[in-house]
Design an enzyme around this catalytic site. Sequence first.
Site, short mmCIF file in Angstrom:
data_model
loop_
_atom_site.label_atom_id
_atom_site.label_comp_id
_atom_site.label_asym_id
_atom_site.label_seq_id
_atom_site.Cartn_x
_atom_site.Cartn_y
_atom_site.Cartn_z
N ASP A 136 31.64 3.77 48.60
CA ASP A 136 30.62 4.63 47.97
C ASP A 136 29.65 3.68 47.27
O ASP A 136 30.06 2.96 46.35
CB ASP A 136 31.31 5.58 46.99
CG ASP A 136 30.37 6.18 45.96
OD1 ASP A 136 30.85 6.64 44.91
OD2 ASP A 136 29.13 6.18 46.19
N GLU A 149 25.42 7.83 47.99
CA GLU A 149 26.47 8.39 47.11
C GLU A 149 26.29 9.89 46.90
O GLU A 149 27.27 10.65 46.98
CB GLU A 149 26.46 7.69 45.75
CG GLU A 149 27.50 8.26 44.81
CD GLU A 149 27.69 7.49 43.52
OE1 GLU A 149 26.68 7.25 42.81
OE2 GLU A 149 28.82 7.12 43.22
N GLU A 150 25.06 10.31 46.64
CA GLU A 150 24.84 11.73 46.39
C GLU A 150 25.19 12.58 47.59
O GLU A 150 25.78 13.65 47.47
CB GLU A 150 23.37 11.95 46.00
CG GLU A 150 22.99 11.41 44.63
CD GLU A 150 22.46 10.00 44.70
OE1 GLU A 150 22.54 9.37 45.78
OE2 GLU A 150 21.99 9.50 43.66
N1 APR Z 1 26.66 5.08 55.96
C1 APR Z 1 26.29 3.79 56.08
N2 APR Z 1 25.19 3.26 55.49
C2 APR Z 1 24.42 4.07 54.76
C3 APR Z 1 24.74 5.45 54.59
C4 APR Z 1 25.91 5.94 55.23
N3 APR Z 1 26.28 7.23 55.12
N4 APR Z 1 23.78 6.00 53.81
C5 APR Z 1 22.91 5.03 53.51
N5 APR Z 1 23.28 3.87 54.08
C6 APR Z 1 22.60 2.57 53.97
C7 APR Z 1 21.09 2.65 54.01
O1 APR Z 1 20.59 1.52 54.68
C8 APR Z 1 20.71 2.59 52.54
O2 APR Z 1 19.41 2.06 52.34
O3 APR Z 1 22.93 2.02 52.70
C9 APR Z 1 21.75 1.63 52.01
C10 APR Z 1 21.97 1.73 50.52
O4 APR Z 1 22.15 3.08 50.18
P1 APR Z 1 21.81 3.55 48.66
O5 APR Z 1 22.39 4.89 48.48
O6 APR Z 1 20.36 3.36 48.38
O7 APR Z 1 22.69 2.54 47.80
P2 APR Z 1 22.27 1.51 46.66
O8 APR Z 1 21.10 0.70 47.06
O9 APR Z 1 23.54 0.85 46.28
O10 APR Z 1 21.78 2.43 45.45
C11 APR Z 1 22.74 3.05 44.65
O11 APR Z 1 21.66 5.14 44.73
O12 APR Z 1 22.89 6.86 45.65
C12 APR Z 1 22.44 6.30 44.47
O13 APR Z 1 24.06 6.91 42.82
C13 APR Z 1 23.60 5.85 43.63
O14 APR Z 1 22.28 5.22 41.76
C14 APR Z 1 22.99 4.73 42.86
C15 APR Z 1 22.04 4.10 43.85
#
Ligand code: APR
Length: 711
Positions: A322, A340-341
């Site tokens: 996550d 995550e959401e």
């Molecule tokens: N499976 C695989 N890869 C994914 C998926 C998935 N279901 N969803 C997204 N990705 C990839 C995409 O390339 C995305 O840009 O992971 C990348 C990072 O996803 P983010 O959610 O933006 O993660 P992060 O950069 O760590 O940001 C975390 O975002 O979701 C919120 O609560 C979280 O505040 C935190 C922030």
Amino acid sequence: MSQSPDGGISKMETDEGPVLPVDYRPQSWRGLPMEAIHRQRQPFELEHLPAVTAGNLHRVMYQLPIRDTPPRPHKSPGKWDSEHVRLPCAPESKYPREAADGSTSIDSRWGMIERALLQPIESSEELQNAILSYNTTYRDQWHFRALHQLFEEELDESETRVFFEDLLPRIIRLALRLPDLIQSPVPLLKQHKNASLSLSQQQIACLLANAFLCTFPRRNTLKRKSEYSSFPDINFNRLYQSTGQAVLEKLKCIMHYFRRVCPTERDASNVPTGVVTFVRRSGMPEHLIDWSQSAAPLGDVPLHVDAEGTIEDEGIGLLQVDFANKYLGGGVLGHGCVQEEIRFVICPELLVSKLFTESLRPFEALVMLGAERYSNYTGYAGSFAWSGNCEDATPRDSSHRRQTAIVAIDALHFAQSQHQYREDLMERELNKAYIGFVHWMDMPPPGVATGNWGCGAFGGDSYLKALLQLMVCAQLGRPLAYYTFGNTDFRDDFHDMWLLFQSEATTVQQLWSILRSYSQLMKEHSSAKEPREQKATKKKLYEFIKEELKKATPVEAGTPGTSGSAEAKSESKASVTSAKTSPEVNKKTTQQSPDLFPPQSSQDDSDSSPEQGILMLSDDEEANAMMEAASLEAKNSKEASNSSSSAPAKSNSSTTGTVSGGRQLTLLEMLDTHYEKGQASKRPRKAANAEGQAKSRKENNDVQDKEDFVD
Ligand code: APR
């Protein structure tokens, strides 16, 4: 791709040309097949956590052994204190009630909630008023625009009517069963604490029904020093106040979940019968790995890298990452709608972690085992859309948990991307992934399913993050399935790098040494004053690594401390040994609580004191302050070198980030320097509110909650 009736390939055409059958389409993945990631076993053969057993480090909220399904609640005296969730039905939860004659009495808040919710509620306005009647502090602040939009514009009349006539009464009835479904105190999984908590899916549904109805006391005040300011939000009011189509789609996922799990008056057969376990891992100093001593070969990690698919769909049976916010769930109860959401609304049982999990520190993670998926979706972020029911067929383990293991690890948020190459911050990310991926059971650890962790809303470089996660998997001997989310170039580059590690027998310590050199190069680049210098120092990470690996000719044996030296070779035979022994070495001490880190000899149920916390960033906010300081430092050194272009810049630690001998300041030395000079504020600037980046609770308005006066 369907075969046509005559068994031929159907003549489907699309604007890109003929649709090839699956076996003719170019392979979307590189590296080893998924069978290798599953270690040639069935997907659910390897376990993530031991069976649920109650103990002082593992609270179980239902009766063991499980004789009935759903399990019956465990009974023990309630607690109204700072170590447990303050339940709305607790006798201590009181509320000032103004009588008609203007006098004020102190009433049981639960009684008020029951009276409010048992009134007929036939519209979102009436629902809002009912919720506000026991949250009077927010009467003028909460406007449930998303809820109104959902019922007045998004759903058709019959769907709205079914909600108010059928589903909402079921949610309310389940919520008001709180006193009989939760009969023992719910412990908070606080910082510095290794602890587990198991609840039945039915108990989770009841707690979430209360969150839906915003009944949890003291959880709405965002005042910096309020009791729960270091916890995520749990009441759904912020979601109801948000705007945008993705918010409506998230609400559809949540309502679909309640449709699935809330019993009707006549039929309770739909109540889920399983269990979910939450494990907070808080690393101790002796768990820290000295990455410069790790002889683990990177090329030995079974790697599957796929440009298609998602962690939740392809990662079945694996430890699914996550991409978290340190306030778990991030913006799920707000505008956020990225990895995550989305995971939290298609598997809403994950939301309950927000009720009791304090924000994660740099060396902490949360493992969640057993959450069920209830919804399917399409799109992402702004285009996210609920797309119907999901029947989760994941088998359950001996403790009645769906065998879906998810680990929440929060990456650092880089407002300026060059900060992520700083050694201290790369080490923070290594240790964060390590505490999330470490496995404390005898059997071999299942593979990890991950992707661009920290590389979306948090602005990280997936090329770097992929290597850091590969290093951790090498150290822990875990196979790695990496999903690049559509990026085929990156898939190929990462795969090529892995092949090079195989051919060069590159170890973690060698790559770590190269990354630190790259960190130095980036530092020189950012302070270089001439474009030609900038050009000379600007190198792509993988290009730099390849050059360094090719340059690294075997060093004469006997040169102390080098990879070619005798002691290094002897270490490469032995397991990783380092000043901070890797926990595998003291594995036997973990048997009594293998899903947690080995409890300290002196550790009992009480919190280990913060000073026992690891000697790293005391808080990621300091990391942010350091990044701010680093920007200042870069600016200063540029100005300094411009003003005295002939004479070399004076090596003053506060501007060049090095001590007189040229060693880079440690992060904390840097911080001290800047704090002393007042150059780095203790609190970081407001994080850019990138999509999905939850606004920090500290950034929201301070709102004083009436309950604070009463309890
Ligand atoms: N499976 C695989 N890869 C994914 C998926 C998935 N279901 N969803 C997204 N990705 C990839 C995409 O390339 C995305 O840009 O992971 C990348 C990072 O996803 P983010 O959610 O933006 O993660 P992060 O950069 O760590 O940001 C975390 O975002 O979701 C919120 O609560 C979280 O505040 C935190 C922030």
